[in-house]
Design a protein around this motif. Structure first.
Motif, PDB file in Angstrom:
ATOM      1  N   VAL B 204      61.742  41.106  73.664  1.00  0.00           N
ATOM      2  CA  VAL B 204      63.061  40.730  73.129  1.00  0.00           C
ATOM      3  C   VAL B 204      63.023  40.775  71.592  1.00  0.00           C
ATOM      4  CG1 VAL B 204      64.712  38.852  72.904  1.00  0.00           C
ATOM      5  CG2 VAL B 204      63.706  39.354  75.122  1.00  0.00           C
ATOM      6  N   ALA B 205      61.940  40.264  71.020  1.00  0.00           N
ATOM      7  CA  ALA B 205      61.823  40.284  69.554  1.00  0.00           C
ATOM      8  C   ALA B 205      61.821  41.719  69.043  1.00  0.00           C
ATOM      9  CB  ALA B 205      60.547  39.564  69.124  1.00  0.00           C
ATOM     10  N   ALA B 206      61.154  42.611  69.779  1.00  0.00           N
ATOM     11  CA  ALA B 206      61.084  44.012  69.368  1.00  0.00           C
ATOM     12  C   ALA B 206      62.478  44.633  69.337  1.00  0.00           C
ATOM     13  CB  ALA B 206      60.186  44.798  70.316  1.00  0.00           C
ATOM     14  N   ALA B 207      63.246  44.387  70.399  1.00  0.00           N
ATOM     15  CA  ALA B 207      64.606  44.933  70.461  1.00  0.00           C
ATOM     16  C   ALA B 207      65.440  44.395  69.306  1.00  0.00           C
ATOM     17  CB  ALA B 207      65.251  44.576  71.798  1.00  0.00           C
ATOM     18  N   LEU B 208      65.237  43.103  69.029  1.00  0.00           N
ATOM     19  CA  LEU B 208      66.005  42.459  67.964  1.00  0.00           C
ATOM     20  C   LEU B 208      65.654  43.052  66.601  1.00  0.00           C
ATOM     21  CD1 LEU B 208      68.008  40.150  68.013  1.00  0.00           C
ATOM     22  CD2 LEU B 208      66.161  38.629  67.338  1.00  0.00           C
ATOM     23  N   PHE B 209      64.359  43.253  66.352  1.00  0.00           N
ATOM     24  CA  PHE B 209      63.922  43.860  65.085  1.00  0.00           C
ATOM     25  C   PHE B 209      64.607  45.203  64.878  1.00  0.00           C
ATOM     26  CE2 PHE B 209      59.586  41.977  63.651  1.00  0.00           C
ATOM     27  CZ  PHE B 209      60.174  40.735  63.616  1.00  0.00           C
ATOM     28  N   ALA B 210      64.498  46.059  65.904  1.00  0.00           N
ATOM     29  CA  ALA B 210      65.052  47.414  65.783  1.00  0.00           C
ATOM     30  C   ALA B 210      66.564  47.338  65.548  1.00  0.00           C
ATOM     31  CB  ALA B 210      64.745  48.223  67.033  1.00  0.00           C
ATOM     32  N   PHE B 211      67.223  46.448  66.296  1.00  0.00           N
ATOM     33  CA  PHE B 211      68.680  46.321  66.192  1.00  0.00           C
ATOM     34  C   PHE B 211      69.102  45.871  64.789  1.00  0.00           C
ATOM     35  CE2 PHE B 211      72.483  43.616  66.433  1.00  0.00           C
ATOM     36  CZ  PHE B 211      73.389  44.507  66.985  1.00  0.00           C
ATOM     37  N   ILE B 212      68.463  44.818  64.295  1.00  0.00           N
ATOM     38  CA  ILE B 212      68.895  44.260  63.007  1.00  0.00           C
ATOM     39  C   ILE B 212      68.560  45.201  61.852  1.00  0.00           C
ATOM     40  CG2 ILE B 212      68.510  42.373  61.362  1.00  0.00           C
ATOM     41  CD1 ILE B 212      68.354  40.490  63.743  1.00  0.00           C
ATOM     42  N   LEU B 213      67.372  45.823  61.914  1.00  0.00           N
ATOM     43  CA  LEU B 213      67.010  46.756  60.848  1.00  0.00           C
ATOM     44  C   LEU B 213      68.001  47.919  60.803  1.00  0.00           C
ATOM     45  CD1 LEU B 213      63.136  46.770  61.266  1.00  0.00           C
ATOM     46  CD2 LEU B 213      64.396  46.033  59.233  1.00  0.00           C
ATOM     47  N   ALA B 214      68.387  48.413  61.980  1.00  0.00           N
ATOM     48  CA  ALA B 214      69.325  49.539  62.036  1.00  0.00           C
ATOM     49  C   ALA B 214      70.711  49.117  61.550  1.00  0.00           C
ATOM     50  CB  ALA B 214      69.409  50.090  63.452  1.00  0.00           C
ATOM     51  N   LEU B 215      71.099  47.897  61.905  1.00  0.00           N
ATOM     52  CA  LEU B 215      72.432  47.403  61.549  1.00  0.00           C
ATOM     53  C   LEU B 215      72.624  47.349  60.029  1.00  0.00           C
ATOM     54  CD1 LEU B 215      74.937  46.305  63.048  1.00  0.00           C
ATOM     55  CD2 LEU B 215      74.045  44.014  62.677  1.00  0.00           C
ATOM     56  N   GLY B 216      71.592  46.962  59.322  1.00  0.00           N
ATOM     57  CA  GLY B 216      71.741  46.810  57.883  1.00  0.00           C
ATOM     58  C   GLY B 216      71.471  48.082  57.100  1.00  0.00           C
ATOM     59  N   ASP B 217      71.031  49.128  57.774  1.00  0.00           N
ATOM     60  CA  ASP B 217      70.625  50.361  57.080  1.00  0.00           C
ATOM     61  C   ASP B 217      71.856  51.181  56.677  1.00  0.00           C
ATOM     62  OD1 ASP B 217      69.611  52.777  56.295  1.00  0.00           O
ATOM     63  OD2 ASP B 217      68.085  52.855  57.844  1.00  0.00           O
ATOM     64  N   PHE B 218      72.030  51.391  55.379  1.00  0.00           N
ATOM     65  CA  PHE B 218      73.160  52.223  54.966  1.00  0.00           C
ATOM     66  C   PHE B 218      72.690  53.524  54.306  1.00  0.00           C
ATOM     67  CE2 PHE B 218      72.852  51.406  50.458  1.00  0.00           C
ATOM     68  CZ  PHE B 218      72.223  50.175  50.401  1.00  0.00           C
ATOM     69  N   VAL B 219      71.382  53.694  54.187  1.00  0.00           N
ATOM     70  CA  VAL B 219      70.867  54.911  53.546  1.00  0.00           C
ATOM     71  C   VAL B 219      70.705  56.031  54.576  1.00  0.00           C
ATOM     72  CG1 VAL B 219      68.977  55.901  52.227  1.00  0.00           C
ATOM     73  CG2 VAL B 219      69.714  53.569  51.774  1.00  0.00           C
ATOM     74  N   THR B 220      70.097  55.699  55.715  1.00  0.00           N
ATOM     75  CA  THR B 220      69.865  56.714  56.751  1.00  0.00           C
ATOM     76  C   THR B 220      71.170  57.397  57.188  1.00  0.00           C
ATOM     77  OG1 THR B 220      67.999  55.395  57.504  1.00  0.00           O
ATOM     78  CG2 THR B 220      68.768  57.134  58.981  1.00  0.00           C
ATOM     79  N   PRO B 221      72.220  56.625  57.510  1.00  0.00           N
ATOM     80  CA  PRO B 221      73.458  57.286  57.939  1.00  0.00           C
ATOM     81  C   PRO B 221      73.996  58.240  56.868  1.00  0.00           C
ATOM     82  CG  PRO B 221      73.579  54.947  58.398  1.00  0.00           C
ATOM     83  CD  PRO B 221      72.340  55.149  57.602  1.00  0.00           C
ATOM     84  N   GLN B 222      73.881  57.836  55.603  1.00  0.00           N
ATOM     85  CA  GLN B 222      74.342  58.693  54.522  1.00  0.00           C
ATOM     86  C   GLN B 222      73.553  60.004  54.496  1.00  0.00           C
ATOM     87  OE1 GLN B 222      76.545  58.738  51.777  1.00  0.00           O
ATOM     88  NE2 GLN B 222      75.611  60.718  51.359  1.00  0.00           N
ATOM     89  N   MET B 223      72.244  59.901  54.713  1.00  0.00           N
ATOM     90  CA  MET B 223      71.405  61.075  54.507  1.00  0.00           C
ATOM     91  C   MET B 223      71.354  62.013  55.702  1.00  0.00           C
ATOM     92  SD  MET B 223      68.373  59.664  52.078  1.00  0.00           S
ATOM     93  CE  MET B 223      67.694  61.285  51.817  1.00  0.00           C
ATOM     94  N   VAL B 224      71.495  61.492  56.919  1.00  0.00           N
ATOM     95  CA  VAL B 224      71.398  62.390  58.074  1.00  0.00           C
ATOM     96  C   VAL B 224      72.663  62.416  58.934  1.00  0.00           C
ATOM     97  CG1 VAL B 224      68.893  62.096  58.201  1.00  0.00           C
ATOM     98  CG2 VAL B 224      70.359  60.673  59.623  1.00  0.00           C
ATOM     99  N   GLY B 225      73.647  61.568  58.594  1.00  0.00           N
ATOM    100  CA  GLY B 225      74.804  61.419  59.481  1.00  0.00           C
ATOM    101  C   GLY B 225      75.906  62.441  59.319  1.00  0.00           C
ATOM    102  N   GLY B 226      75.920  63.176  58.186  1.00  0.00           N
ATOM    103  CA  GLY B 226      76.973  64.174  57.987  1.00  0.00           C
ATOM    104  C   GLY B 226      78.351  63.565  57.965  1.00  0.00           C
ATOM    105  N   PRO B 227      79.397  64.378  58.261  1.00  0.00           N
ATOM    106  CA  PRO B 227      80.765  63.869  58.151  1.00  0.00           C
ATOM    107  C   PRO B 227      81.099  62.772  59.163  1.00  0.00           C
ATOM    108  CG  PRO B 227      80.730  66.193  58.781  1.00  0.00           C
ATOM    109  CD  PRO B 227      79.321  65.801  58.553  1.00  0.00           C
ATOM    110  N   SER B 228      80.338  62.646  60.241  1.00  0.00           N
ATOM    111  CA  SER B 228      80.657  61.588  61.210  1.00  0.00           C
ATOM    112  C   SER B 228      79.693  60.411  61.076  1.00  0.00           C
ATOM    113  CB  SER B 228      80.625  62.145  62.628  1.00  0.00           C
ATOM    114  OG  SER B 228      79.335  62.643  62.915  1.00  0.00           O
ATOM    115  N   GLY B 229      78.954  60.392  59.960  1.00  0.00           N
ATOM    116  CA  GLY B 229      77.893  59.395  59.825  1.00  0.00           C
ATOM    117  C   GLY B 229      78.314  58.096  59.185  1.00  0.00           C
ATOM    118  N   MET B 230      79.574  57.711  59.358  1.00  0.00           N
ATOM    119  CA  MET B 230      80.029  56.477  58.736  1.00  0.00           C
ATOM    120  C   MET B 230      79.565  55.280  59.565  1.00  0.00           C
ATOM    121  SD  MET B 230      81.612  55.667  56.088  1.00  0.00           S
ATOM    122  CE  MET B 230      82.705  54.510  55.283  1.00  0.00           C
TER     123      MET B 230
END
Lengths: 344, 280
Positions: B204-230
């Protein structure tokens, strides 16, 4: 430890201490000018000359974006730097937040030699005072692959042409994108739009998304996405991006299509917290020297504010066809539209 | 309370207050106030705006889907990896663990660039498809879409998921498994009925770590998300800088904070339910 060696030890500690402290003491005597600017705006060729002539040391800090610069200036209320460099469009924001101070024109005689469009910039003169002095200009040009386009595209409409789906990249910035769309839609003042015009701008920007491979945030980021993915067209951040692309082997050129383009004039300002205001004026004046402009134009590829022949030499002949960045009618509305465009 | 106790509390609580309590308080305060020329006004307008924009809520929905998928996929990949490390002989385990978490020591940006050079139009996968003749021109299937955000998140956050799983496995007594085997349970049965329930807090802690880290990440979506990466983090980010709308930015940040706290509470409940079921 014997008495003698203890004394020797103390002496040694003292000597080491003095050795460590010495440069700090010397540094404290030498005046420091803290300059917060962009890469290419403080080349060693003229920085060293200025340091020698004025017995001071320049402490350079570079920024990655206008947003980062504003946040950093806002964070320290301008106390961390003496000189800051940004475009005309942001001036109002900085004045309103009291982050910069008015200039003393008497100390800047070099302004007389400037090309008129840069010497008289309404967005630099607020409340009847002069706030900044231009030192470089450029555009947000259309960069195109010469392989795909033997002659330069005539209109910005090419970015919307479905033929180039997934071969177009555009910079990620609210003000610049809304202003470009306004230019293409033929609105007279791209920085002052009505709500209806903003709605049209939003629709136009959503329309281009089908063609976009990606947005890019940053100078090098744009170059890298263009090269790594073989893009053909780019709404670029500036002429130097074309130079970087050519250095990486992409056969590209810049153009300002018939609708015109967005221009920026980067200026130097003295911060509200400047320690040595006279020295800061000297630096701004020194940057108005012809030799400084020549290095910036020829080495880095920025437009020159003093000498039009230098601009012609590097192909920047379109200064009068640009709409120079000015403060938009509302930052909030434009940021909201831009977020909605990207979320669409 | 002795002086030593007071000191201990101070050492523990002061940093908490300073580095967590104060920033959170400042965030909350910013979200309900706005200052103009030094005059502060209090308003709920910013929170209302953050919650009322259909576009922002839609982005929040997309972001949550990506982050939940990141959590599930990261755990699905990290769990077998952690089990493998755990089942090595004791003296090899530290080395195997080090290999598992080695990517954590690499710069985040370097990893994103690596993903981009693998997934890009001139990247490894496209070159592979081109040379094998599966496609005749490079495809944007891999990069500049929401799938590439998910893939990059998973690559970035697998080590963060693997570590808590391994740590909880380490606390499973080996003789429990042996006892189960002695009583005739197959290895799979022992894993399912003994090991996994005992390791569930770590999972459960592992899932939570991955979820929260991804939720706060605004650099990755900018760099690999393209026009739908908002993603929602990017909307928060856009309010700072020249936009200078710290109040709306803070209000949007509160929305993200509420989601995070809800995820924490949910996982706490899930963890308790799993442990309770095990204790039956």
């Amino acid at each position: 430890m014997t008495d003698i060696s203890r004394r020797g030890f103390a002496a040694m500690i003292g000597a080491v201490g003095a050795y460590i402290a010495a440069p700090a003491v010397l540094r404290a005597q030498e005046t420091e000018l803290r300059v917060y600017t962009w890469e290419g705006y403080a080349e060693p060729e003229f920085v060293l000359k200025f340091e020698a002539a004025n017995g001071c040391k320049l402490k350079l800090t570079y920024t990655g974006s206008v947003d980062e610069m504003f946040a950093k200036m806002q964070g320290s209320k301008g106390q961390d730097f003496d000189i800051v460099s940004f475009d005309t469009g942001s001036t109002g924001r900085y004045v309103e937040q009291k982050l910069i101070q008015p200039l003393d024109t008497i100390l800047l005689p070099g302004r007389a030699g400037m090309i008129p469009v840069f010497q008289q910039q309404p967005s630099l003169e607020l409340d009847g005072k002069l706030w900044g002095v231009p030192h470089a200009w450029g555009s947000l040009p259309l960069i195109y692959s010469k392989e795909a386009f033997p002659t330069a595209p005539e209109s910005w409409a090419v970015l919307w042409d479905p033929q180039y789906a997934q071969q177009v990249i555009a910079l990620d910035d609210a003000i610049n994108n809304t202003a470009l769309a306004a230019l293409i839609l033929g609105f007279p003042d791209p920085y002052n739009l009505t709500d209806d015009q903003l709605a049209a701008v939003k629709a136009k920007l959503i329309e281009i998304k089908g063609n976009l491979l990606s947005y890019f945030a940053g100078y090098d980021e744009g170059v890298s996405i263009f090269v790594d993915n073989g893009a053909k067209l780019m709404f670029a951040m500036g002429e130097p991006q074309a130079k970087s692309l050519r250095d990486k082997g992409a056969d590209v050129a810049c153009t300002i299509p018939k609708e015109g383009g967005i221009g920026w004039i980067d200026c130097q300002f003295i911060t509200a917290g400047a320690k040595d205001v006279a020295l800061a004026h000297k630096w701004i004046e020194a940057c108005l020297d012809r030799s400084v402009g020549e290095i910036m134009s020829k080495k880095v590829g920025y437009g020159n504010v003093l000498d039009d022949s230098l601009n012609r030499e590097i192909g920047m002949t379109y200064a009068d066809r640009l709409k120079y960045l000015a403060r938009p009618e509302s930052y909030d509305k434009r940021i909201k539209i831009w977020n909605e465009v990207k979320a669409a | 309370m002795s002086a030593r106790h007071i000191l201990t509390y101070l050492v523990a609580i002061l940093p908490l207050g300073l580095f967590i309590g104060y920033p959170l308080g400042a965030l909350l305060w910013s979200s309900v106030s706005t200052s103009n020329e030094g005059a502060v006004t209090y308003t709920l307008a910013f929170l209302a705006e953050a919650l009322s924009s259909p576009a922002y809520l839609a982005v929040l929905g997309v972001t949550l889907v990506i982050c939940i998928a990141t959590a599930i996929i990261s755990v699905a990949i990290a769990l077998p990896m952690a089990l493998f490390v755990w089942s090595r002989p004791a003296r090899y385990q530290p080395i195997a663990l080090l290999v598992l978490i080695l990517p954590m020591f690499m710069s985040y940006i370097v990893k994103i660039y690596t993903m981009r050079s693998l997934l890009g139009l001139n990247g490894f996968f496209n070159q592979l498809l081109l040379t094998t003749g599966i496609v005749d021109k490079p495809t944007t299937l891999f990069l500049f879409n929401r799938g590439s955000i998910l893939a990059t998140f998973v690559v970035l956050y697998i080590p963060f998921a693997a570590l808590p799983i391994y740590l909880s496995l380490e606390r499973v007594p080996a003789n429990f498994v042996l006892a189960g085997r002695d009583l005739g349970a197959s290895y799979a049965r022992a894993l399912k009925d003994i090991v996994l329930p005992l390791a569930s807090p770590g999972i459960v802690a592992a899932a939570l770590f991955a979820f929260i880290l991804a939720l706060g990440d605004f650099v990755t979506p900018q760099m690999v998300g393209g026009p739908s990466g908002m993603t929602f983090g990017r909307i928060v980010w856009s309010q700072f800088g020249l936009a200078f709308n710290y109040s709306l930015g803070a209000a949007l940040g509160i929305v993200l904070l509420v989601v995070t706290v809800a995820a924490l509470a949910g996982s706490g409940l899930a963890s308790r339910a799993l442990t309770a079921r095990m204790g039956r």
